[in-house]
Design an enzyme around this catalytic site. Sequence first.
Site, PDB file in Angstrom:
ATOM      1  N   ASP A   1      -3.383   4.501  -0.310  1.00 15.85           N
ATOM      2  CA  ASP A   1      -2.626   4.112   0.869  1.00 15.85           C
ATOM      3  C   ASP A   1      -3.009   2.708   1.309  1.00 15.85           C
ATOM      4  O   ASP A   1      -4.099   2.217   1.034  1.00 15.85           O
ATOM      5  CB  ASP A   1      -2.757   5.121   2.010  1.00 15.85           C
ATOM      6  CG  ASP A   1      -4.155   5.605   2.211  1.00 15.85           C
ATOM      7  OD1 ASP A   1      -4.389   6.821   2.090  1.00 15.85           O
ATOM      8  OD2 ASP A   1      -5.046   4.758   2.454  1.00 15.85           O
ATOM      9  N   SER A   2      -2.042   2.050   1.938  1.00 14.92           N
ATOM     10  CA  SER A   2      -2.217   0.684   2.418  1.00 14.92           C
ATOM     11  C   SER A   2      -2.525  -0.247   1.236  1.00 14.92           C
ATOM     12  O   SER A   2      -1.799  -0.215   0.246  1.00 14.92           O
ATOM     13  CB  SER A   2      -3.305   0.670   3.494  1.00 14.92           C
ATOM     14  OG  SER A   2      -3.310  -0.548   4.167  1.00 14.92           O
ATOM     15  N   ALA A   3      -3.621  -0.994   1.306  1.00 11.24           N
ATOM     16  CA  ALA A   3      -3.949  -1.857   0.167  1.00 11.24           C
ATOM     17  C   ALA A   3      -4.114  -1.030  -1.101  1.00 11.24           C
ATOM     18  O   ALA A   3      -3.779  -1.472  -2.205  1.00 11.24           O
ATOM     19  CB  ALA A   3      -5.236  -2.630   0.452  1.00 11.24           C
TER      20      ALA A   3
ATOM     21  N   HIS B   1       1.104   1.985  11.175  1.00 10.66           N
ATOM     22  CA  HIS B   1       0.493   1.942   9.849  1.00 10.66           C
ATOM     23  C   HIS B   1      -0.604   3.008   9.725  1.00 10.66           C
ATOM     24  O   HIS B   1      -1.455   3.134  10.605  1.00 10.66           O
ATOM     25  CB  HIS B   1      -0.101   0.555   9.609  1.00 10.66           C
ATOM     26  CG  HIS B   1      -0.698   0.395   8.236  1.00 10.66           C
ATOM     27  ND1 HIS B   1       0.036   0.586   7.089  1.00 10.66           N
ATOM     28  CD2 HIS B   1      -1.957   0.081   7.833  1.00 10.66           C
ATOM     29  CE1 HIS B   1      -0.745   0.386   6.036  1.00 10.66           C
ATOM     30  NE2 HIS B   1      -1.960   0.083   6.463  1.00 10.66           N
TER      31      HIS B   1
END
Lengths: 333, 368
Positions: free
Chosen positions: A176-178, A304
């Site tokens: 997830d995310s980066a 986010h």
Amino acid sequence: MTTTPPPLTPPPFDPELAAALAVMGEMAPTTLTPETLALARAAEEAGMDGPFPLLTNEEMRRDGVFDVEERTVPGPEGAPEISLLICRPTRVQEPRPVIYHTHGGGMVLGNNRLGMEFTLDCAEEFGLVVVSVEYRRAPEHPHPAPVEDCYAGLLWTAQNAKEIGADPDRVILAGDSAGGGLAAALALMARDRRGPRPIGQLLSCPMLDDRNDTPSAHQMAGLGIWDRQANETGWSALLGEARGTADVSPYAAPARAEDLSGLPPAYIDCGSAETFRDEDVAYASRIWQAGGEAELHVWPGGFHAFDGLAPQAALSQDARAARLRWLHRLLGE
Amino acid sequence: MEELAGRLTALDPDAGAAVRVIAYFDRLVEGRAGLEALVRGAAVLSGSTARLVDHDRGVRVRVEADGRRRDVSGPARPEWPSAPLTPGGSPALWLERPGPCSVVDAMVLERATSAARLVLDRTRGRAPARAPAEDPALLETLLDSGAPQAARLHAARALGLDPSGQARALALPDGHARVQPLPVPESAGHARGGRSDGVADARPDEVALAASLLGPGLPRGGRVGVGPAVPVLDLPGSWAAARTALRFTADGTEPGPRTVYADELGTLALLADVVGPGTEPPADVRALASAIAATPWLPATLYAVVTAPSLRTAAAELNLHHSTLQDRLTHAESLLGWSVRDPHGRLRLQLALAVRRLMVGHTVLPPG
């Protein structure tokens, strides 16, 4: 990307998520600058939990559901070795599909325990092996160090699958995310280098585009989690002066890839109230346009990584349940 | 958010945590969040299961500390921290764990109920809505031994009862039923403590008991027959026993128990099968009736004699001198024709009193 001023009225946060943000306060900062990055790193080193829980080995064992070990394996050629956190389900004998997990943290924060709670939920539900890679982080180690570390770990996992009870033909990339951006990059690299052939890529609110200039990036500036300033900090750490120029590799920023065909089925989700919304939606659209398979969820009012920060919220429960259903269909068991 | 409860307690336990609890519920109200979000807020901020029950509006929401909604549950316990929806009202929001109530818990309860009141007024108005829990057709099905098990299972779920749990039926003189969910296993003596003669007075925890009932609350001081605790799908049996127990309650014209527990009746319950309003009264009951007609003080005196552990206690209960009671009993024995002071005579008297109650003809209507 945009030439006209983007609309600046942001979508509202889901009420439960807004309330959780209010309670977290400074524990869950909206932005990140090179200066506050130093503070966040210092807090990490002091062993302080950020807004997302970092599990201990004991917690990851889940009372005997998993065996947990940390292994040092070869890194990229000419680079240091890397560490893999390997969680094996104890109750299954035959080789099991494996989730190859790349953690989030904007390329600059976090370690391979970040995001493991839900990853292990998935693994427990379906009896999967989890391998979570510890990669070198920017800015000390700019691109391509992080993604090459991740790829080296993926190669080791595919080549030594039997040793860890895993099926090398059923690798699922997840992050997830980066970490979602890294998972997407691994899918591109594996395709281009004729490496392992993952069966899926689970990209949760992935960080895909260094240009940082979508309407959602502008709308959410100063709001929620990981705003445009934070995103600039992360991408600049990874890419330095090259950020936003024509000279950015798709393995750093998968949104830069011109060809999104021939990729494993993708699951992409994000919140409507986050910086990454538009780049994530665009990535799914481009996979479809390239004749690929993608499932896209945009959760209304989600900031986010909302389901990691507020897993109890109704929206988070729905978002996590949808990922499990996708895995269920993907595994076909 | 699972960290929220931990974080709150780690903060300054007074000011810091309280401010954040207020901020949390303020945001929910601003965002026009629904009841479930409010109850979930109470659960995650307190770190324990929270439940909101508003009988008048047919609201029943229960959320566990992991944020998942699970409405199926047993009764609320009096020792749980709770708060009313309106000041001075009966408890409506509970944190499902024993006290004591921390500063954070108290703030959570206060803010959550205040927000819930706003939402209820907005979304449901002030008019009572008929909730599934008050649907007499569902209760009727649940208690109907002739209904197929699948229908009773469906009714139990619709009423928010755990089909694998325990409950008991209560019978009211108007023929209506209530069902009380019980914790499993039922702790010995919970909501009981009846008198040794198999009858019971109103319980001190009557309010807590009423709050956990399915259906409208009990009329205060009214007659109630209480069936035994049984698995939910066996409730028709509990209901039959509750109606039998109801027939042993006193109708108020003479002293006697207003609440009778079926499982404390013992062999007395068999009398209910053979005695009804049309039964020819036995000689002892006829003697009792004519004695009572002639002697206004007799019912209270005889009731005290059969229920008190000793004549001395009976005299105290009646506010009589011991020797005065002895004089009265001598008179009573002459009217009745048997001694009420030896064990056999007391048994005859108890049976006669029980049969008299059964014959006074509390007509028990079918449910519904």
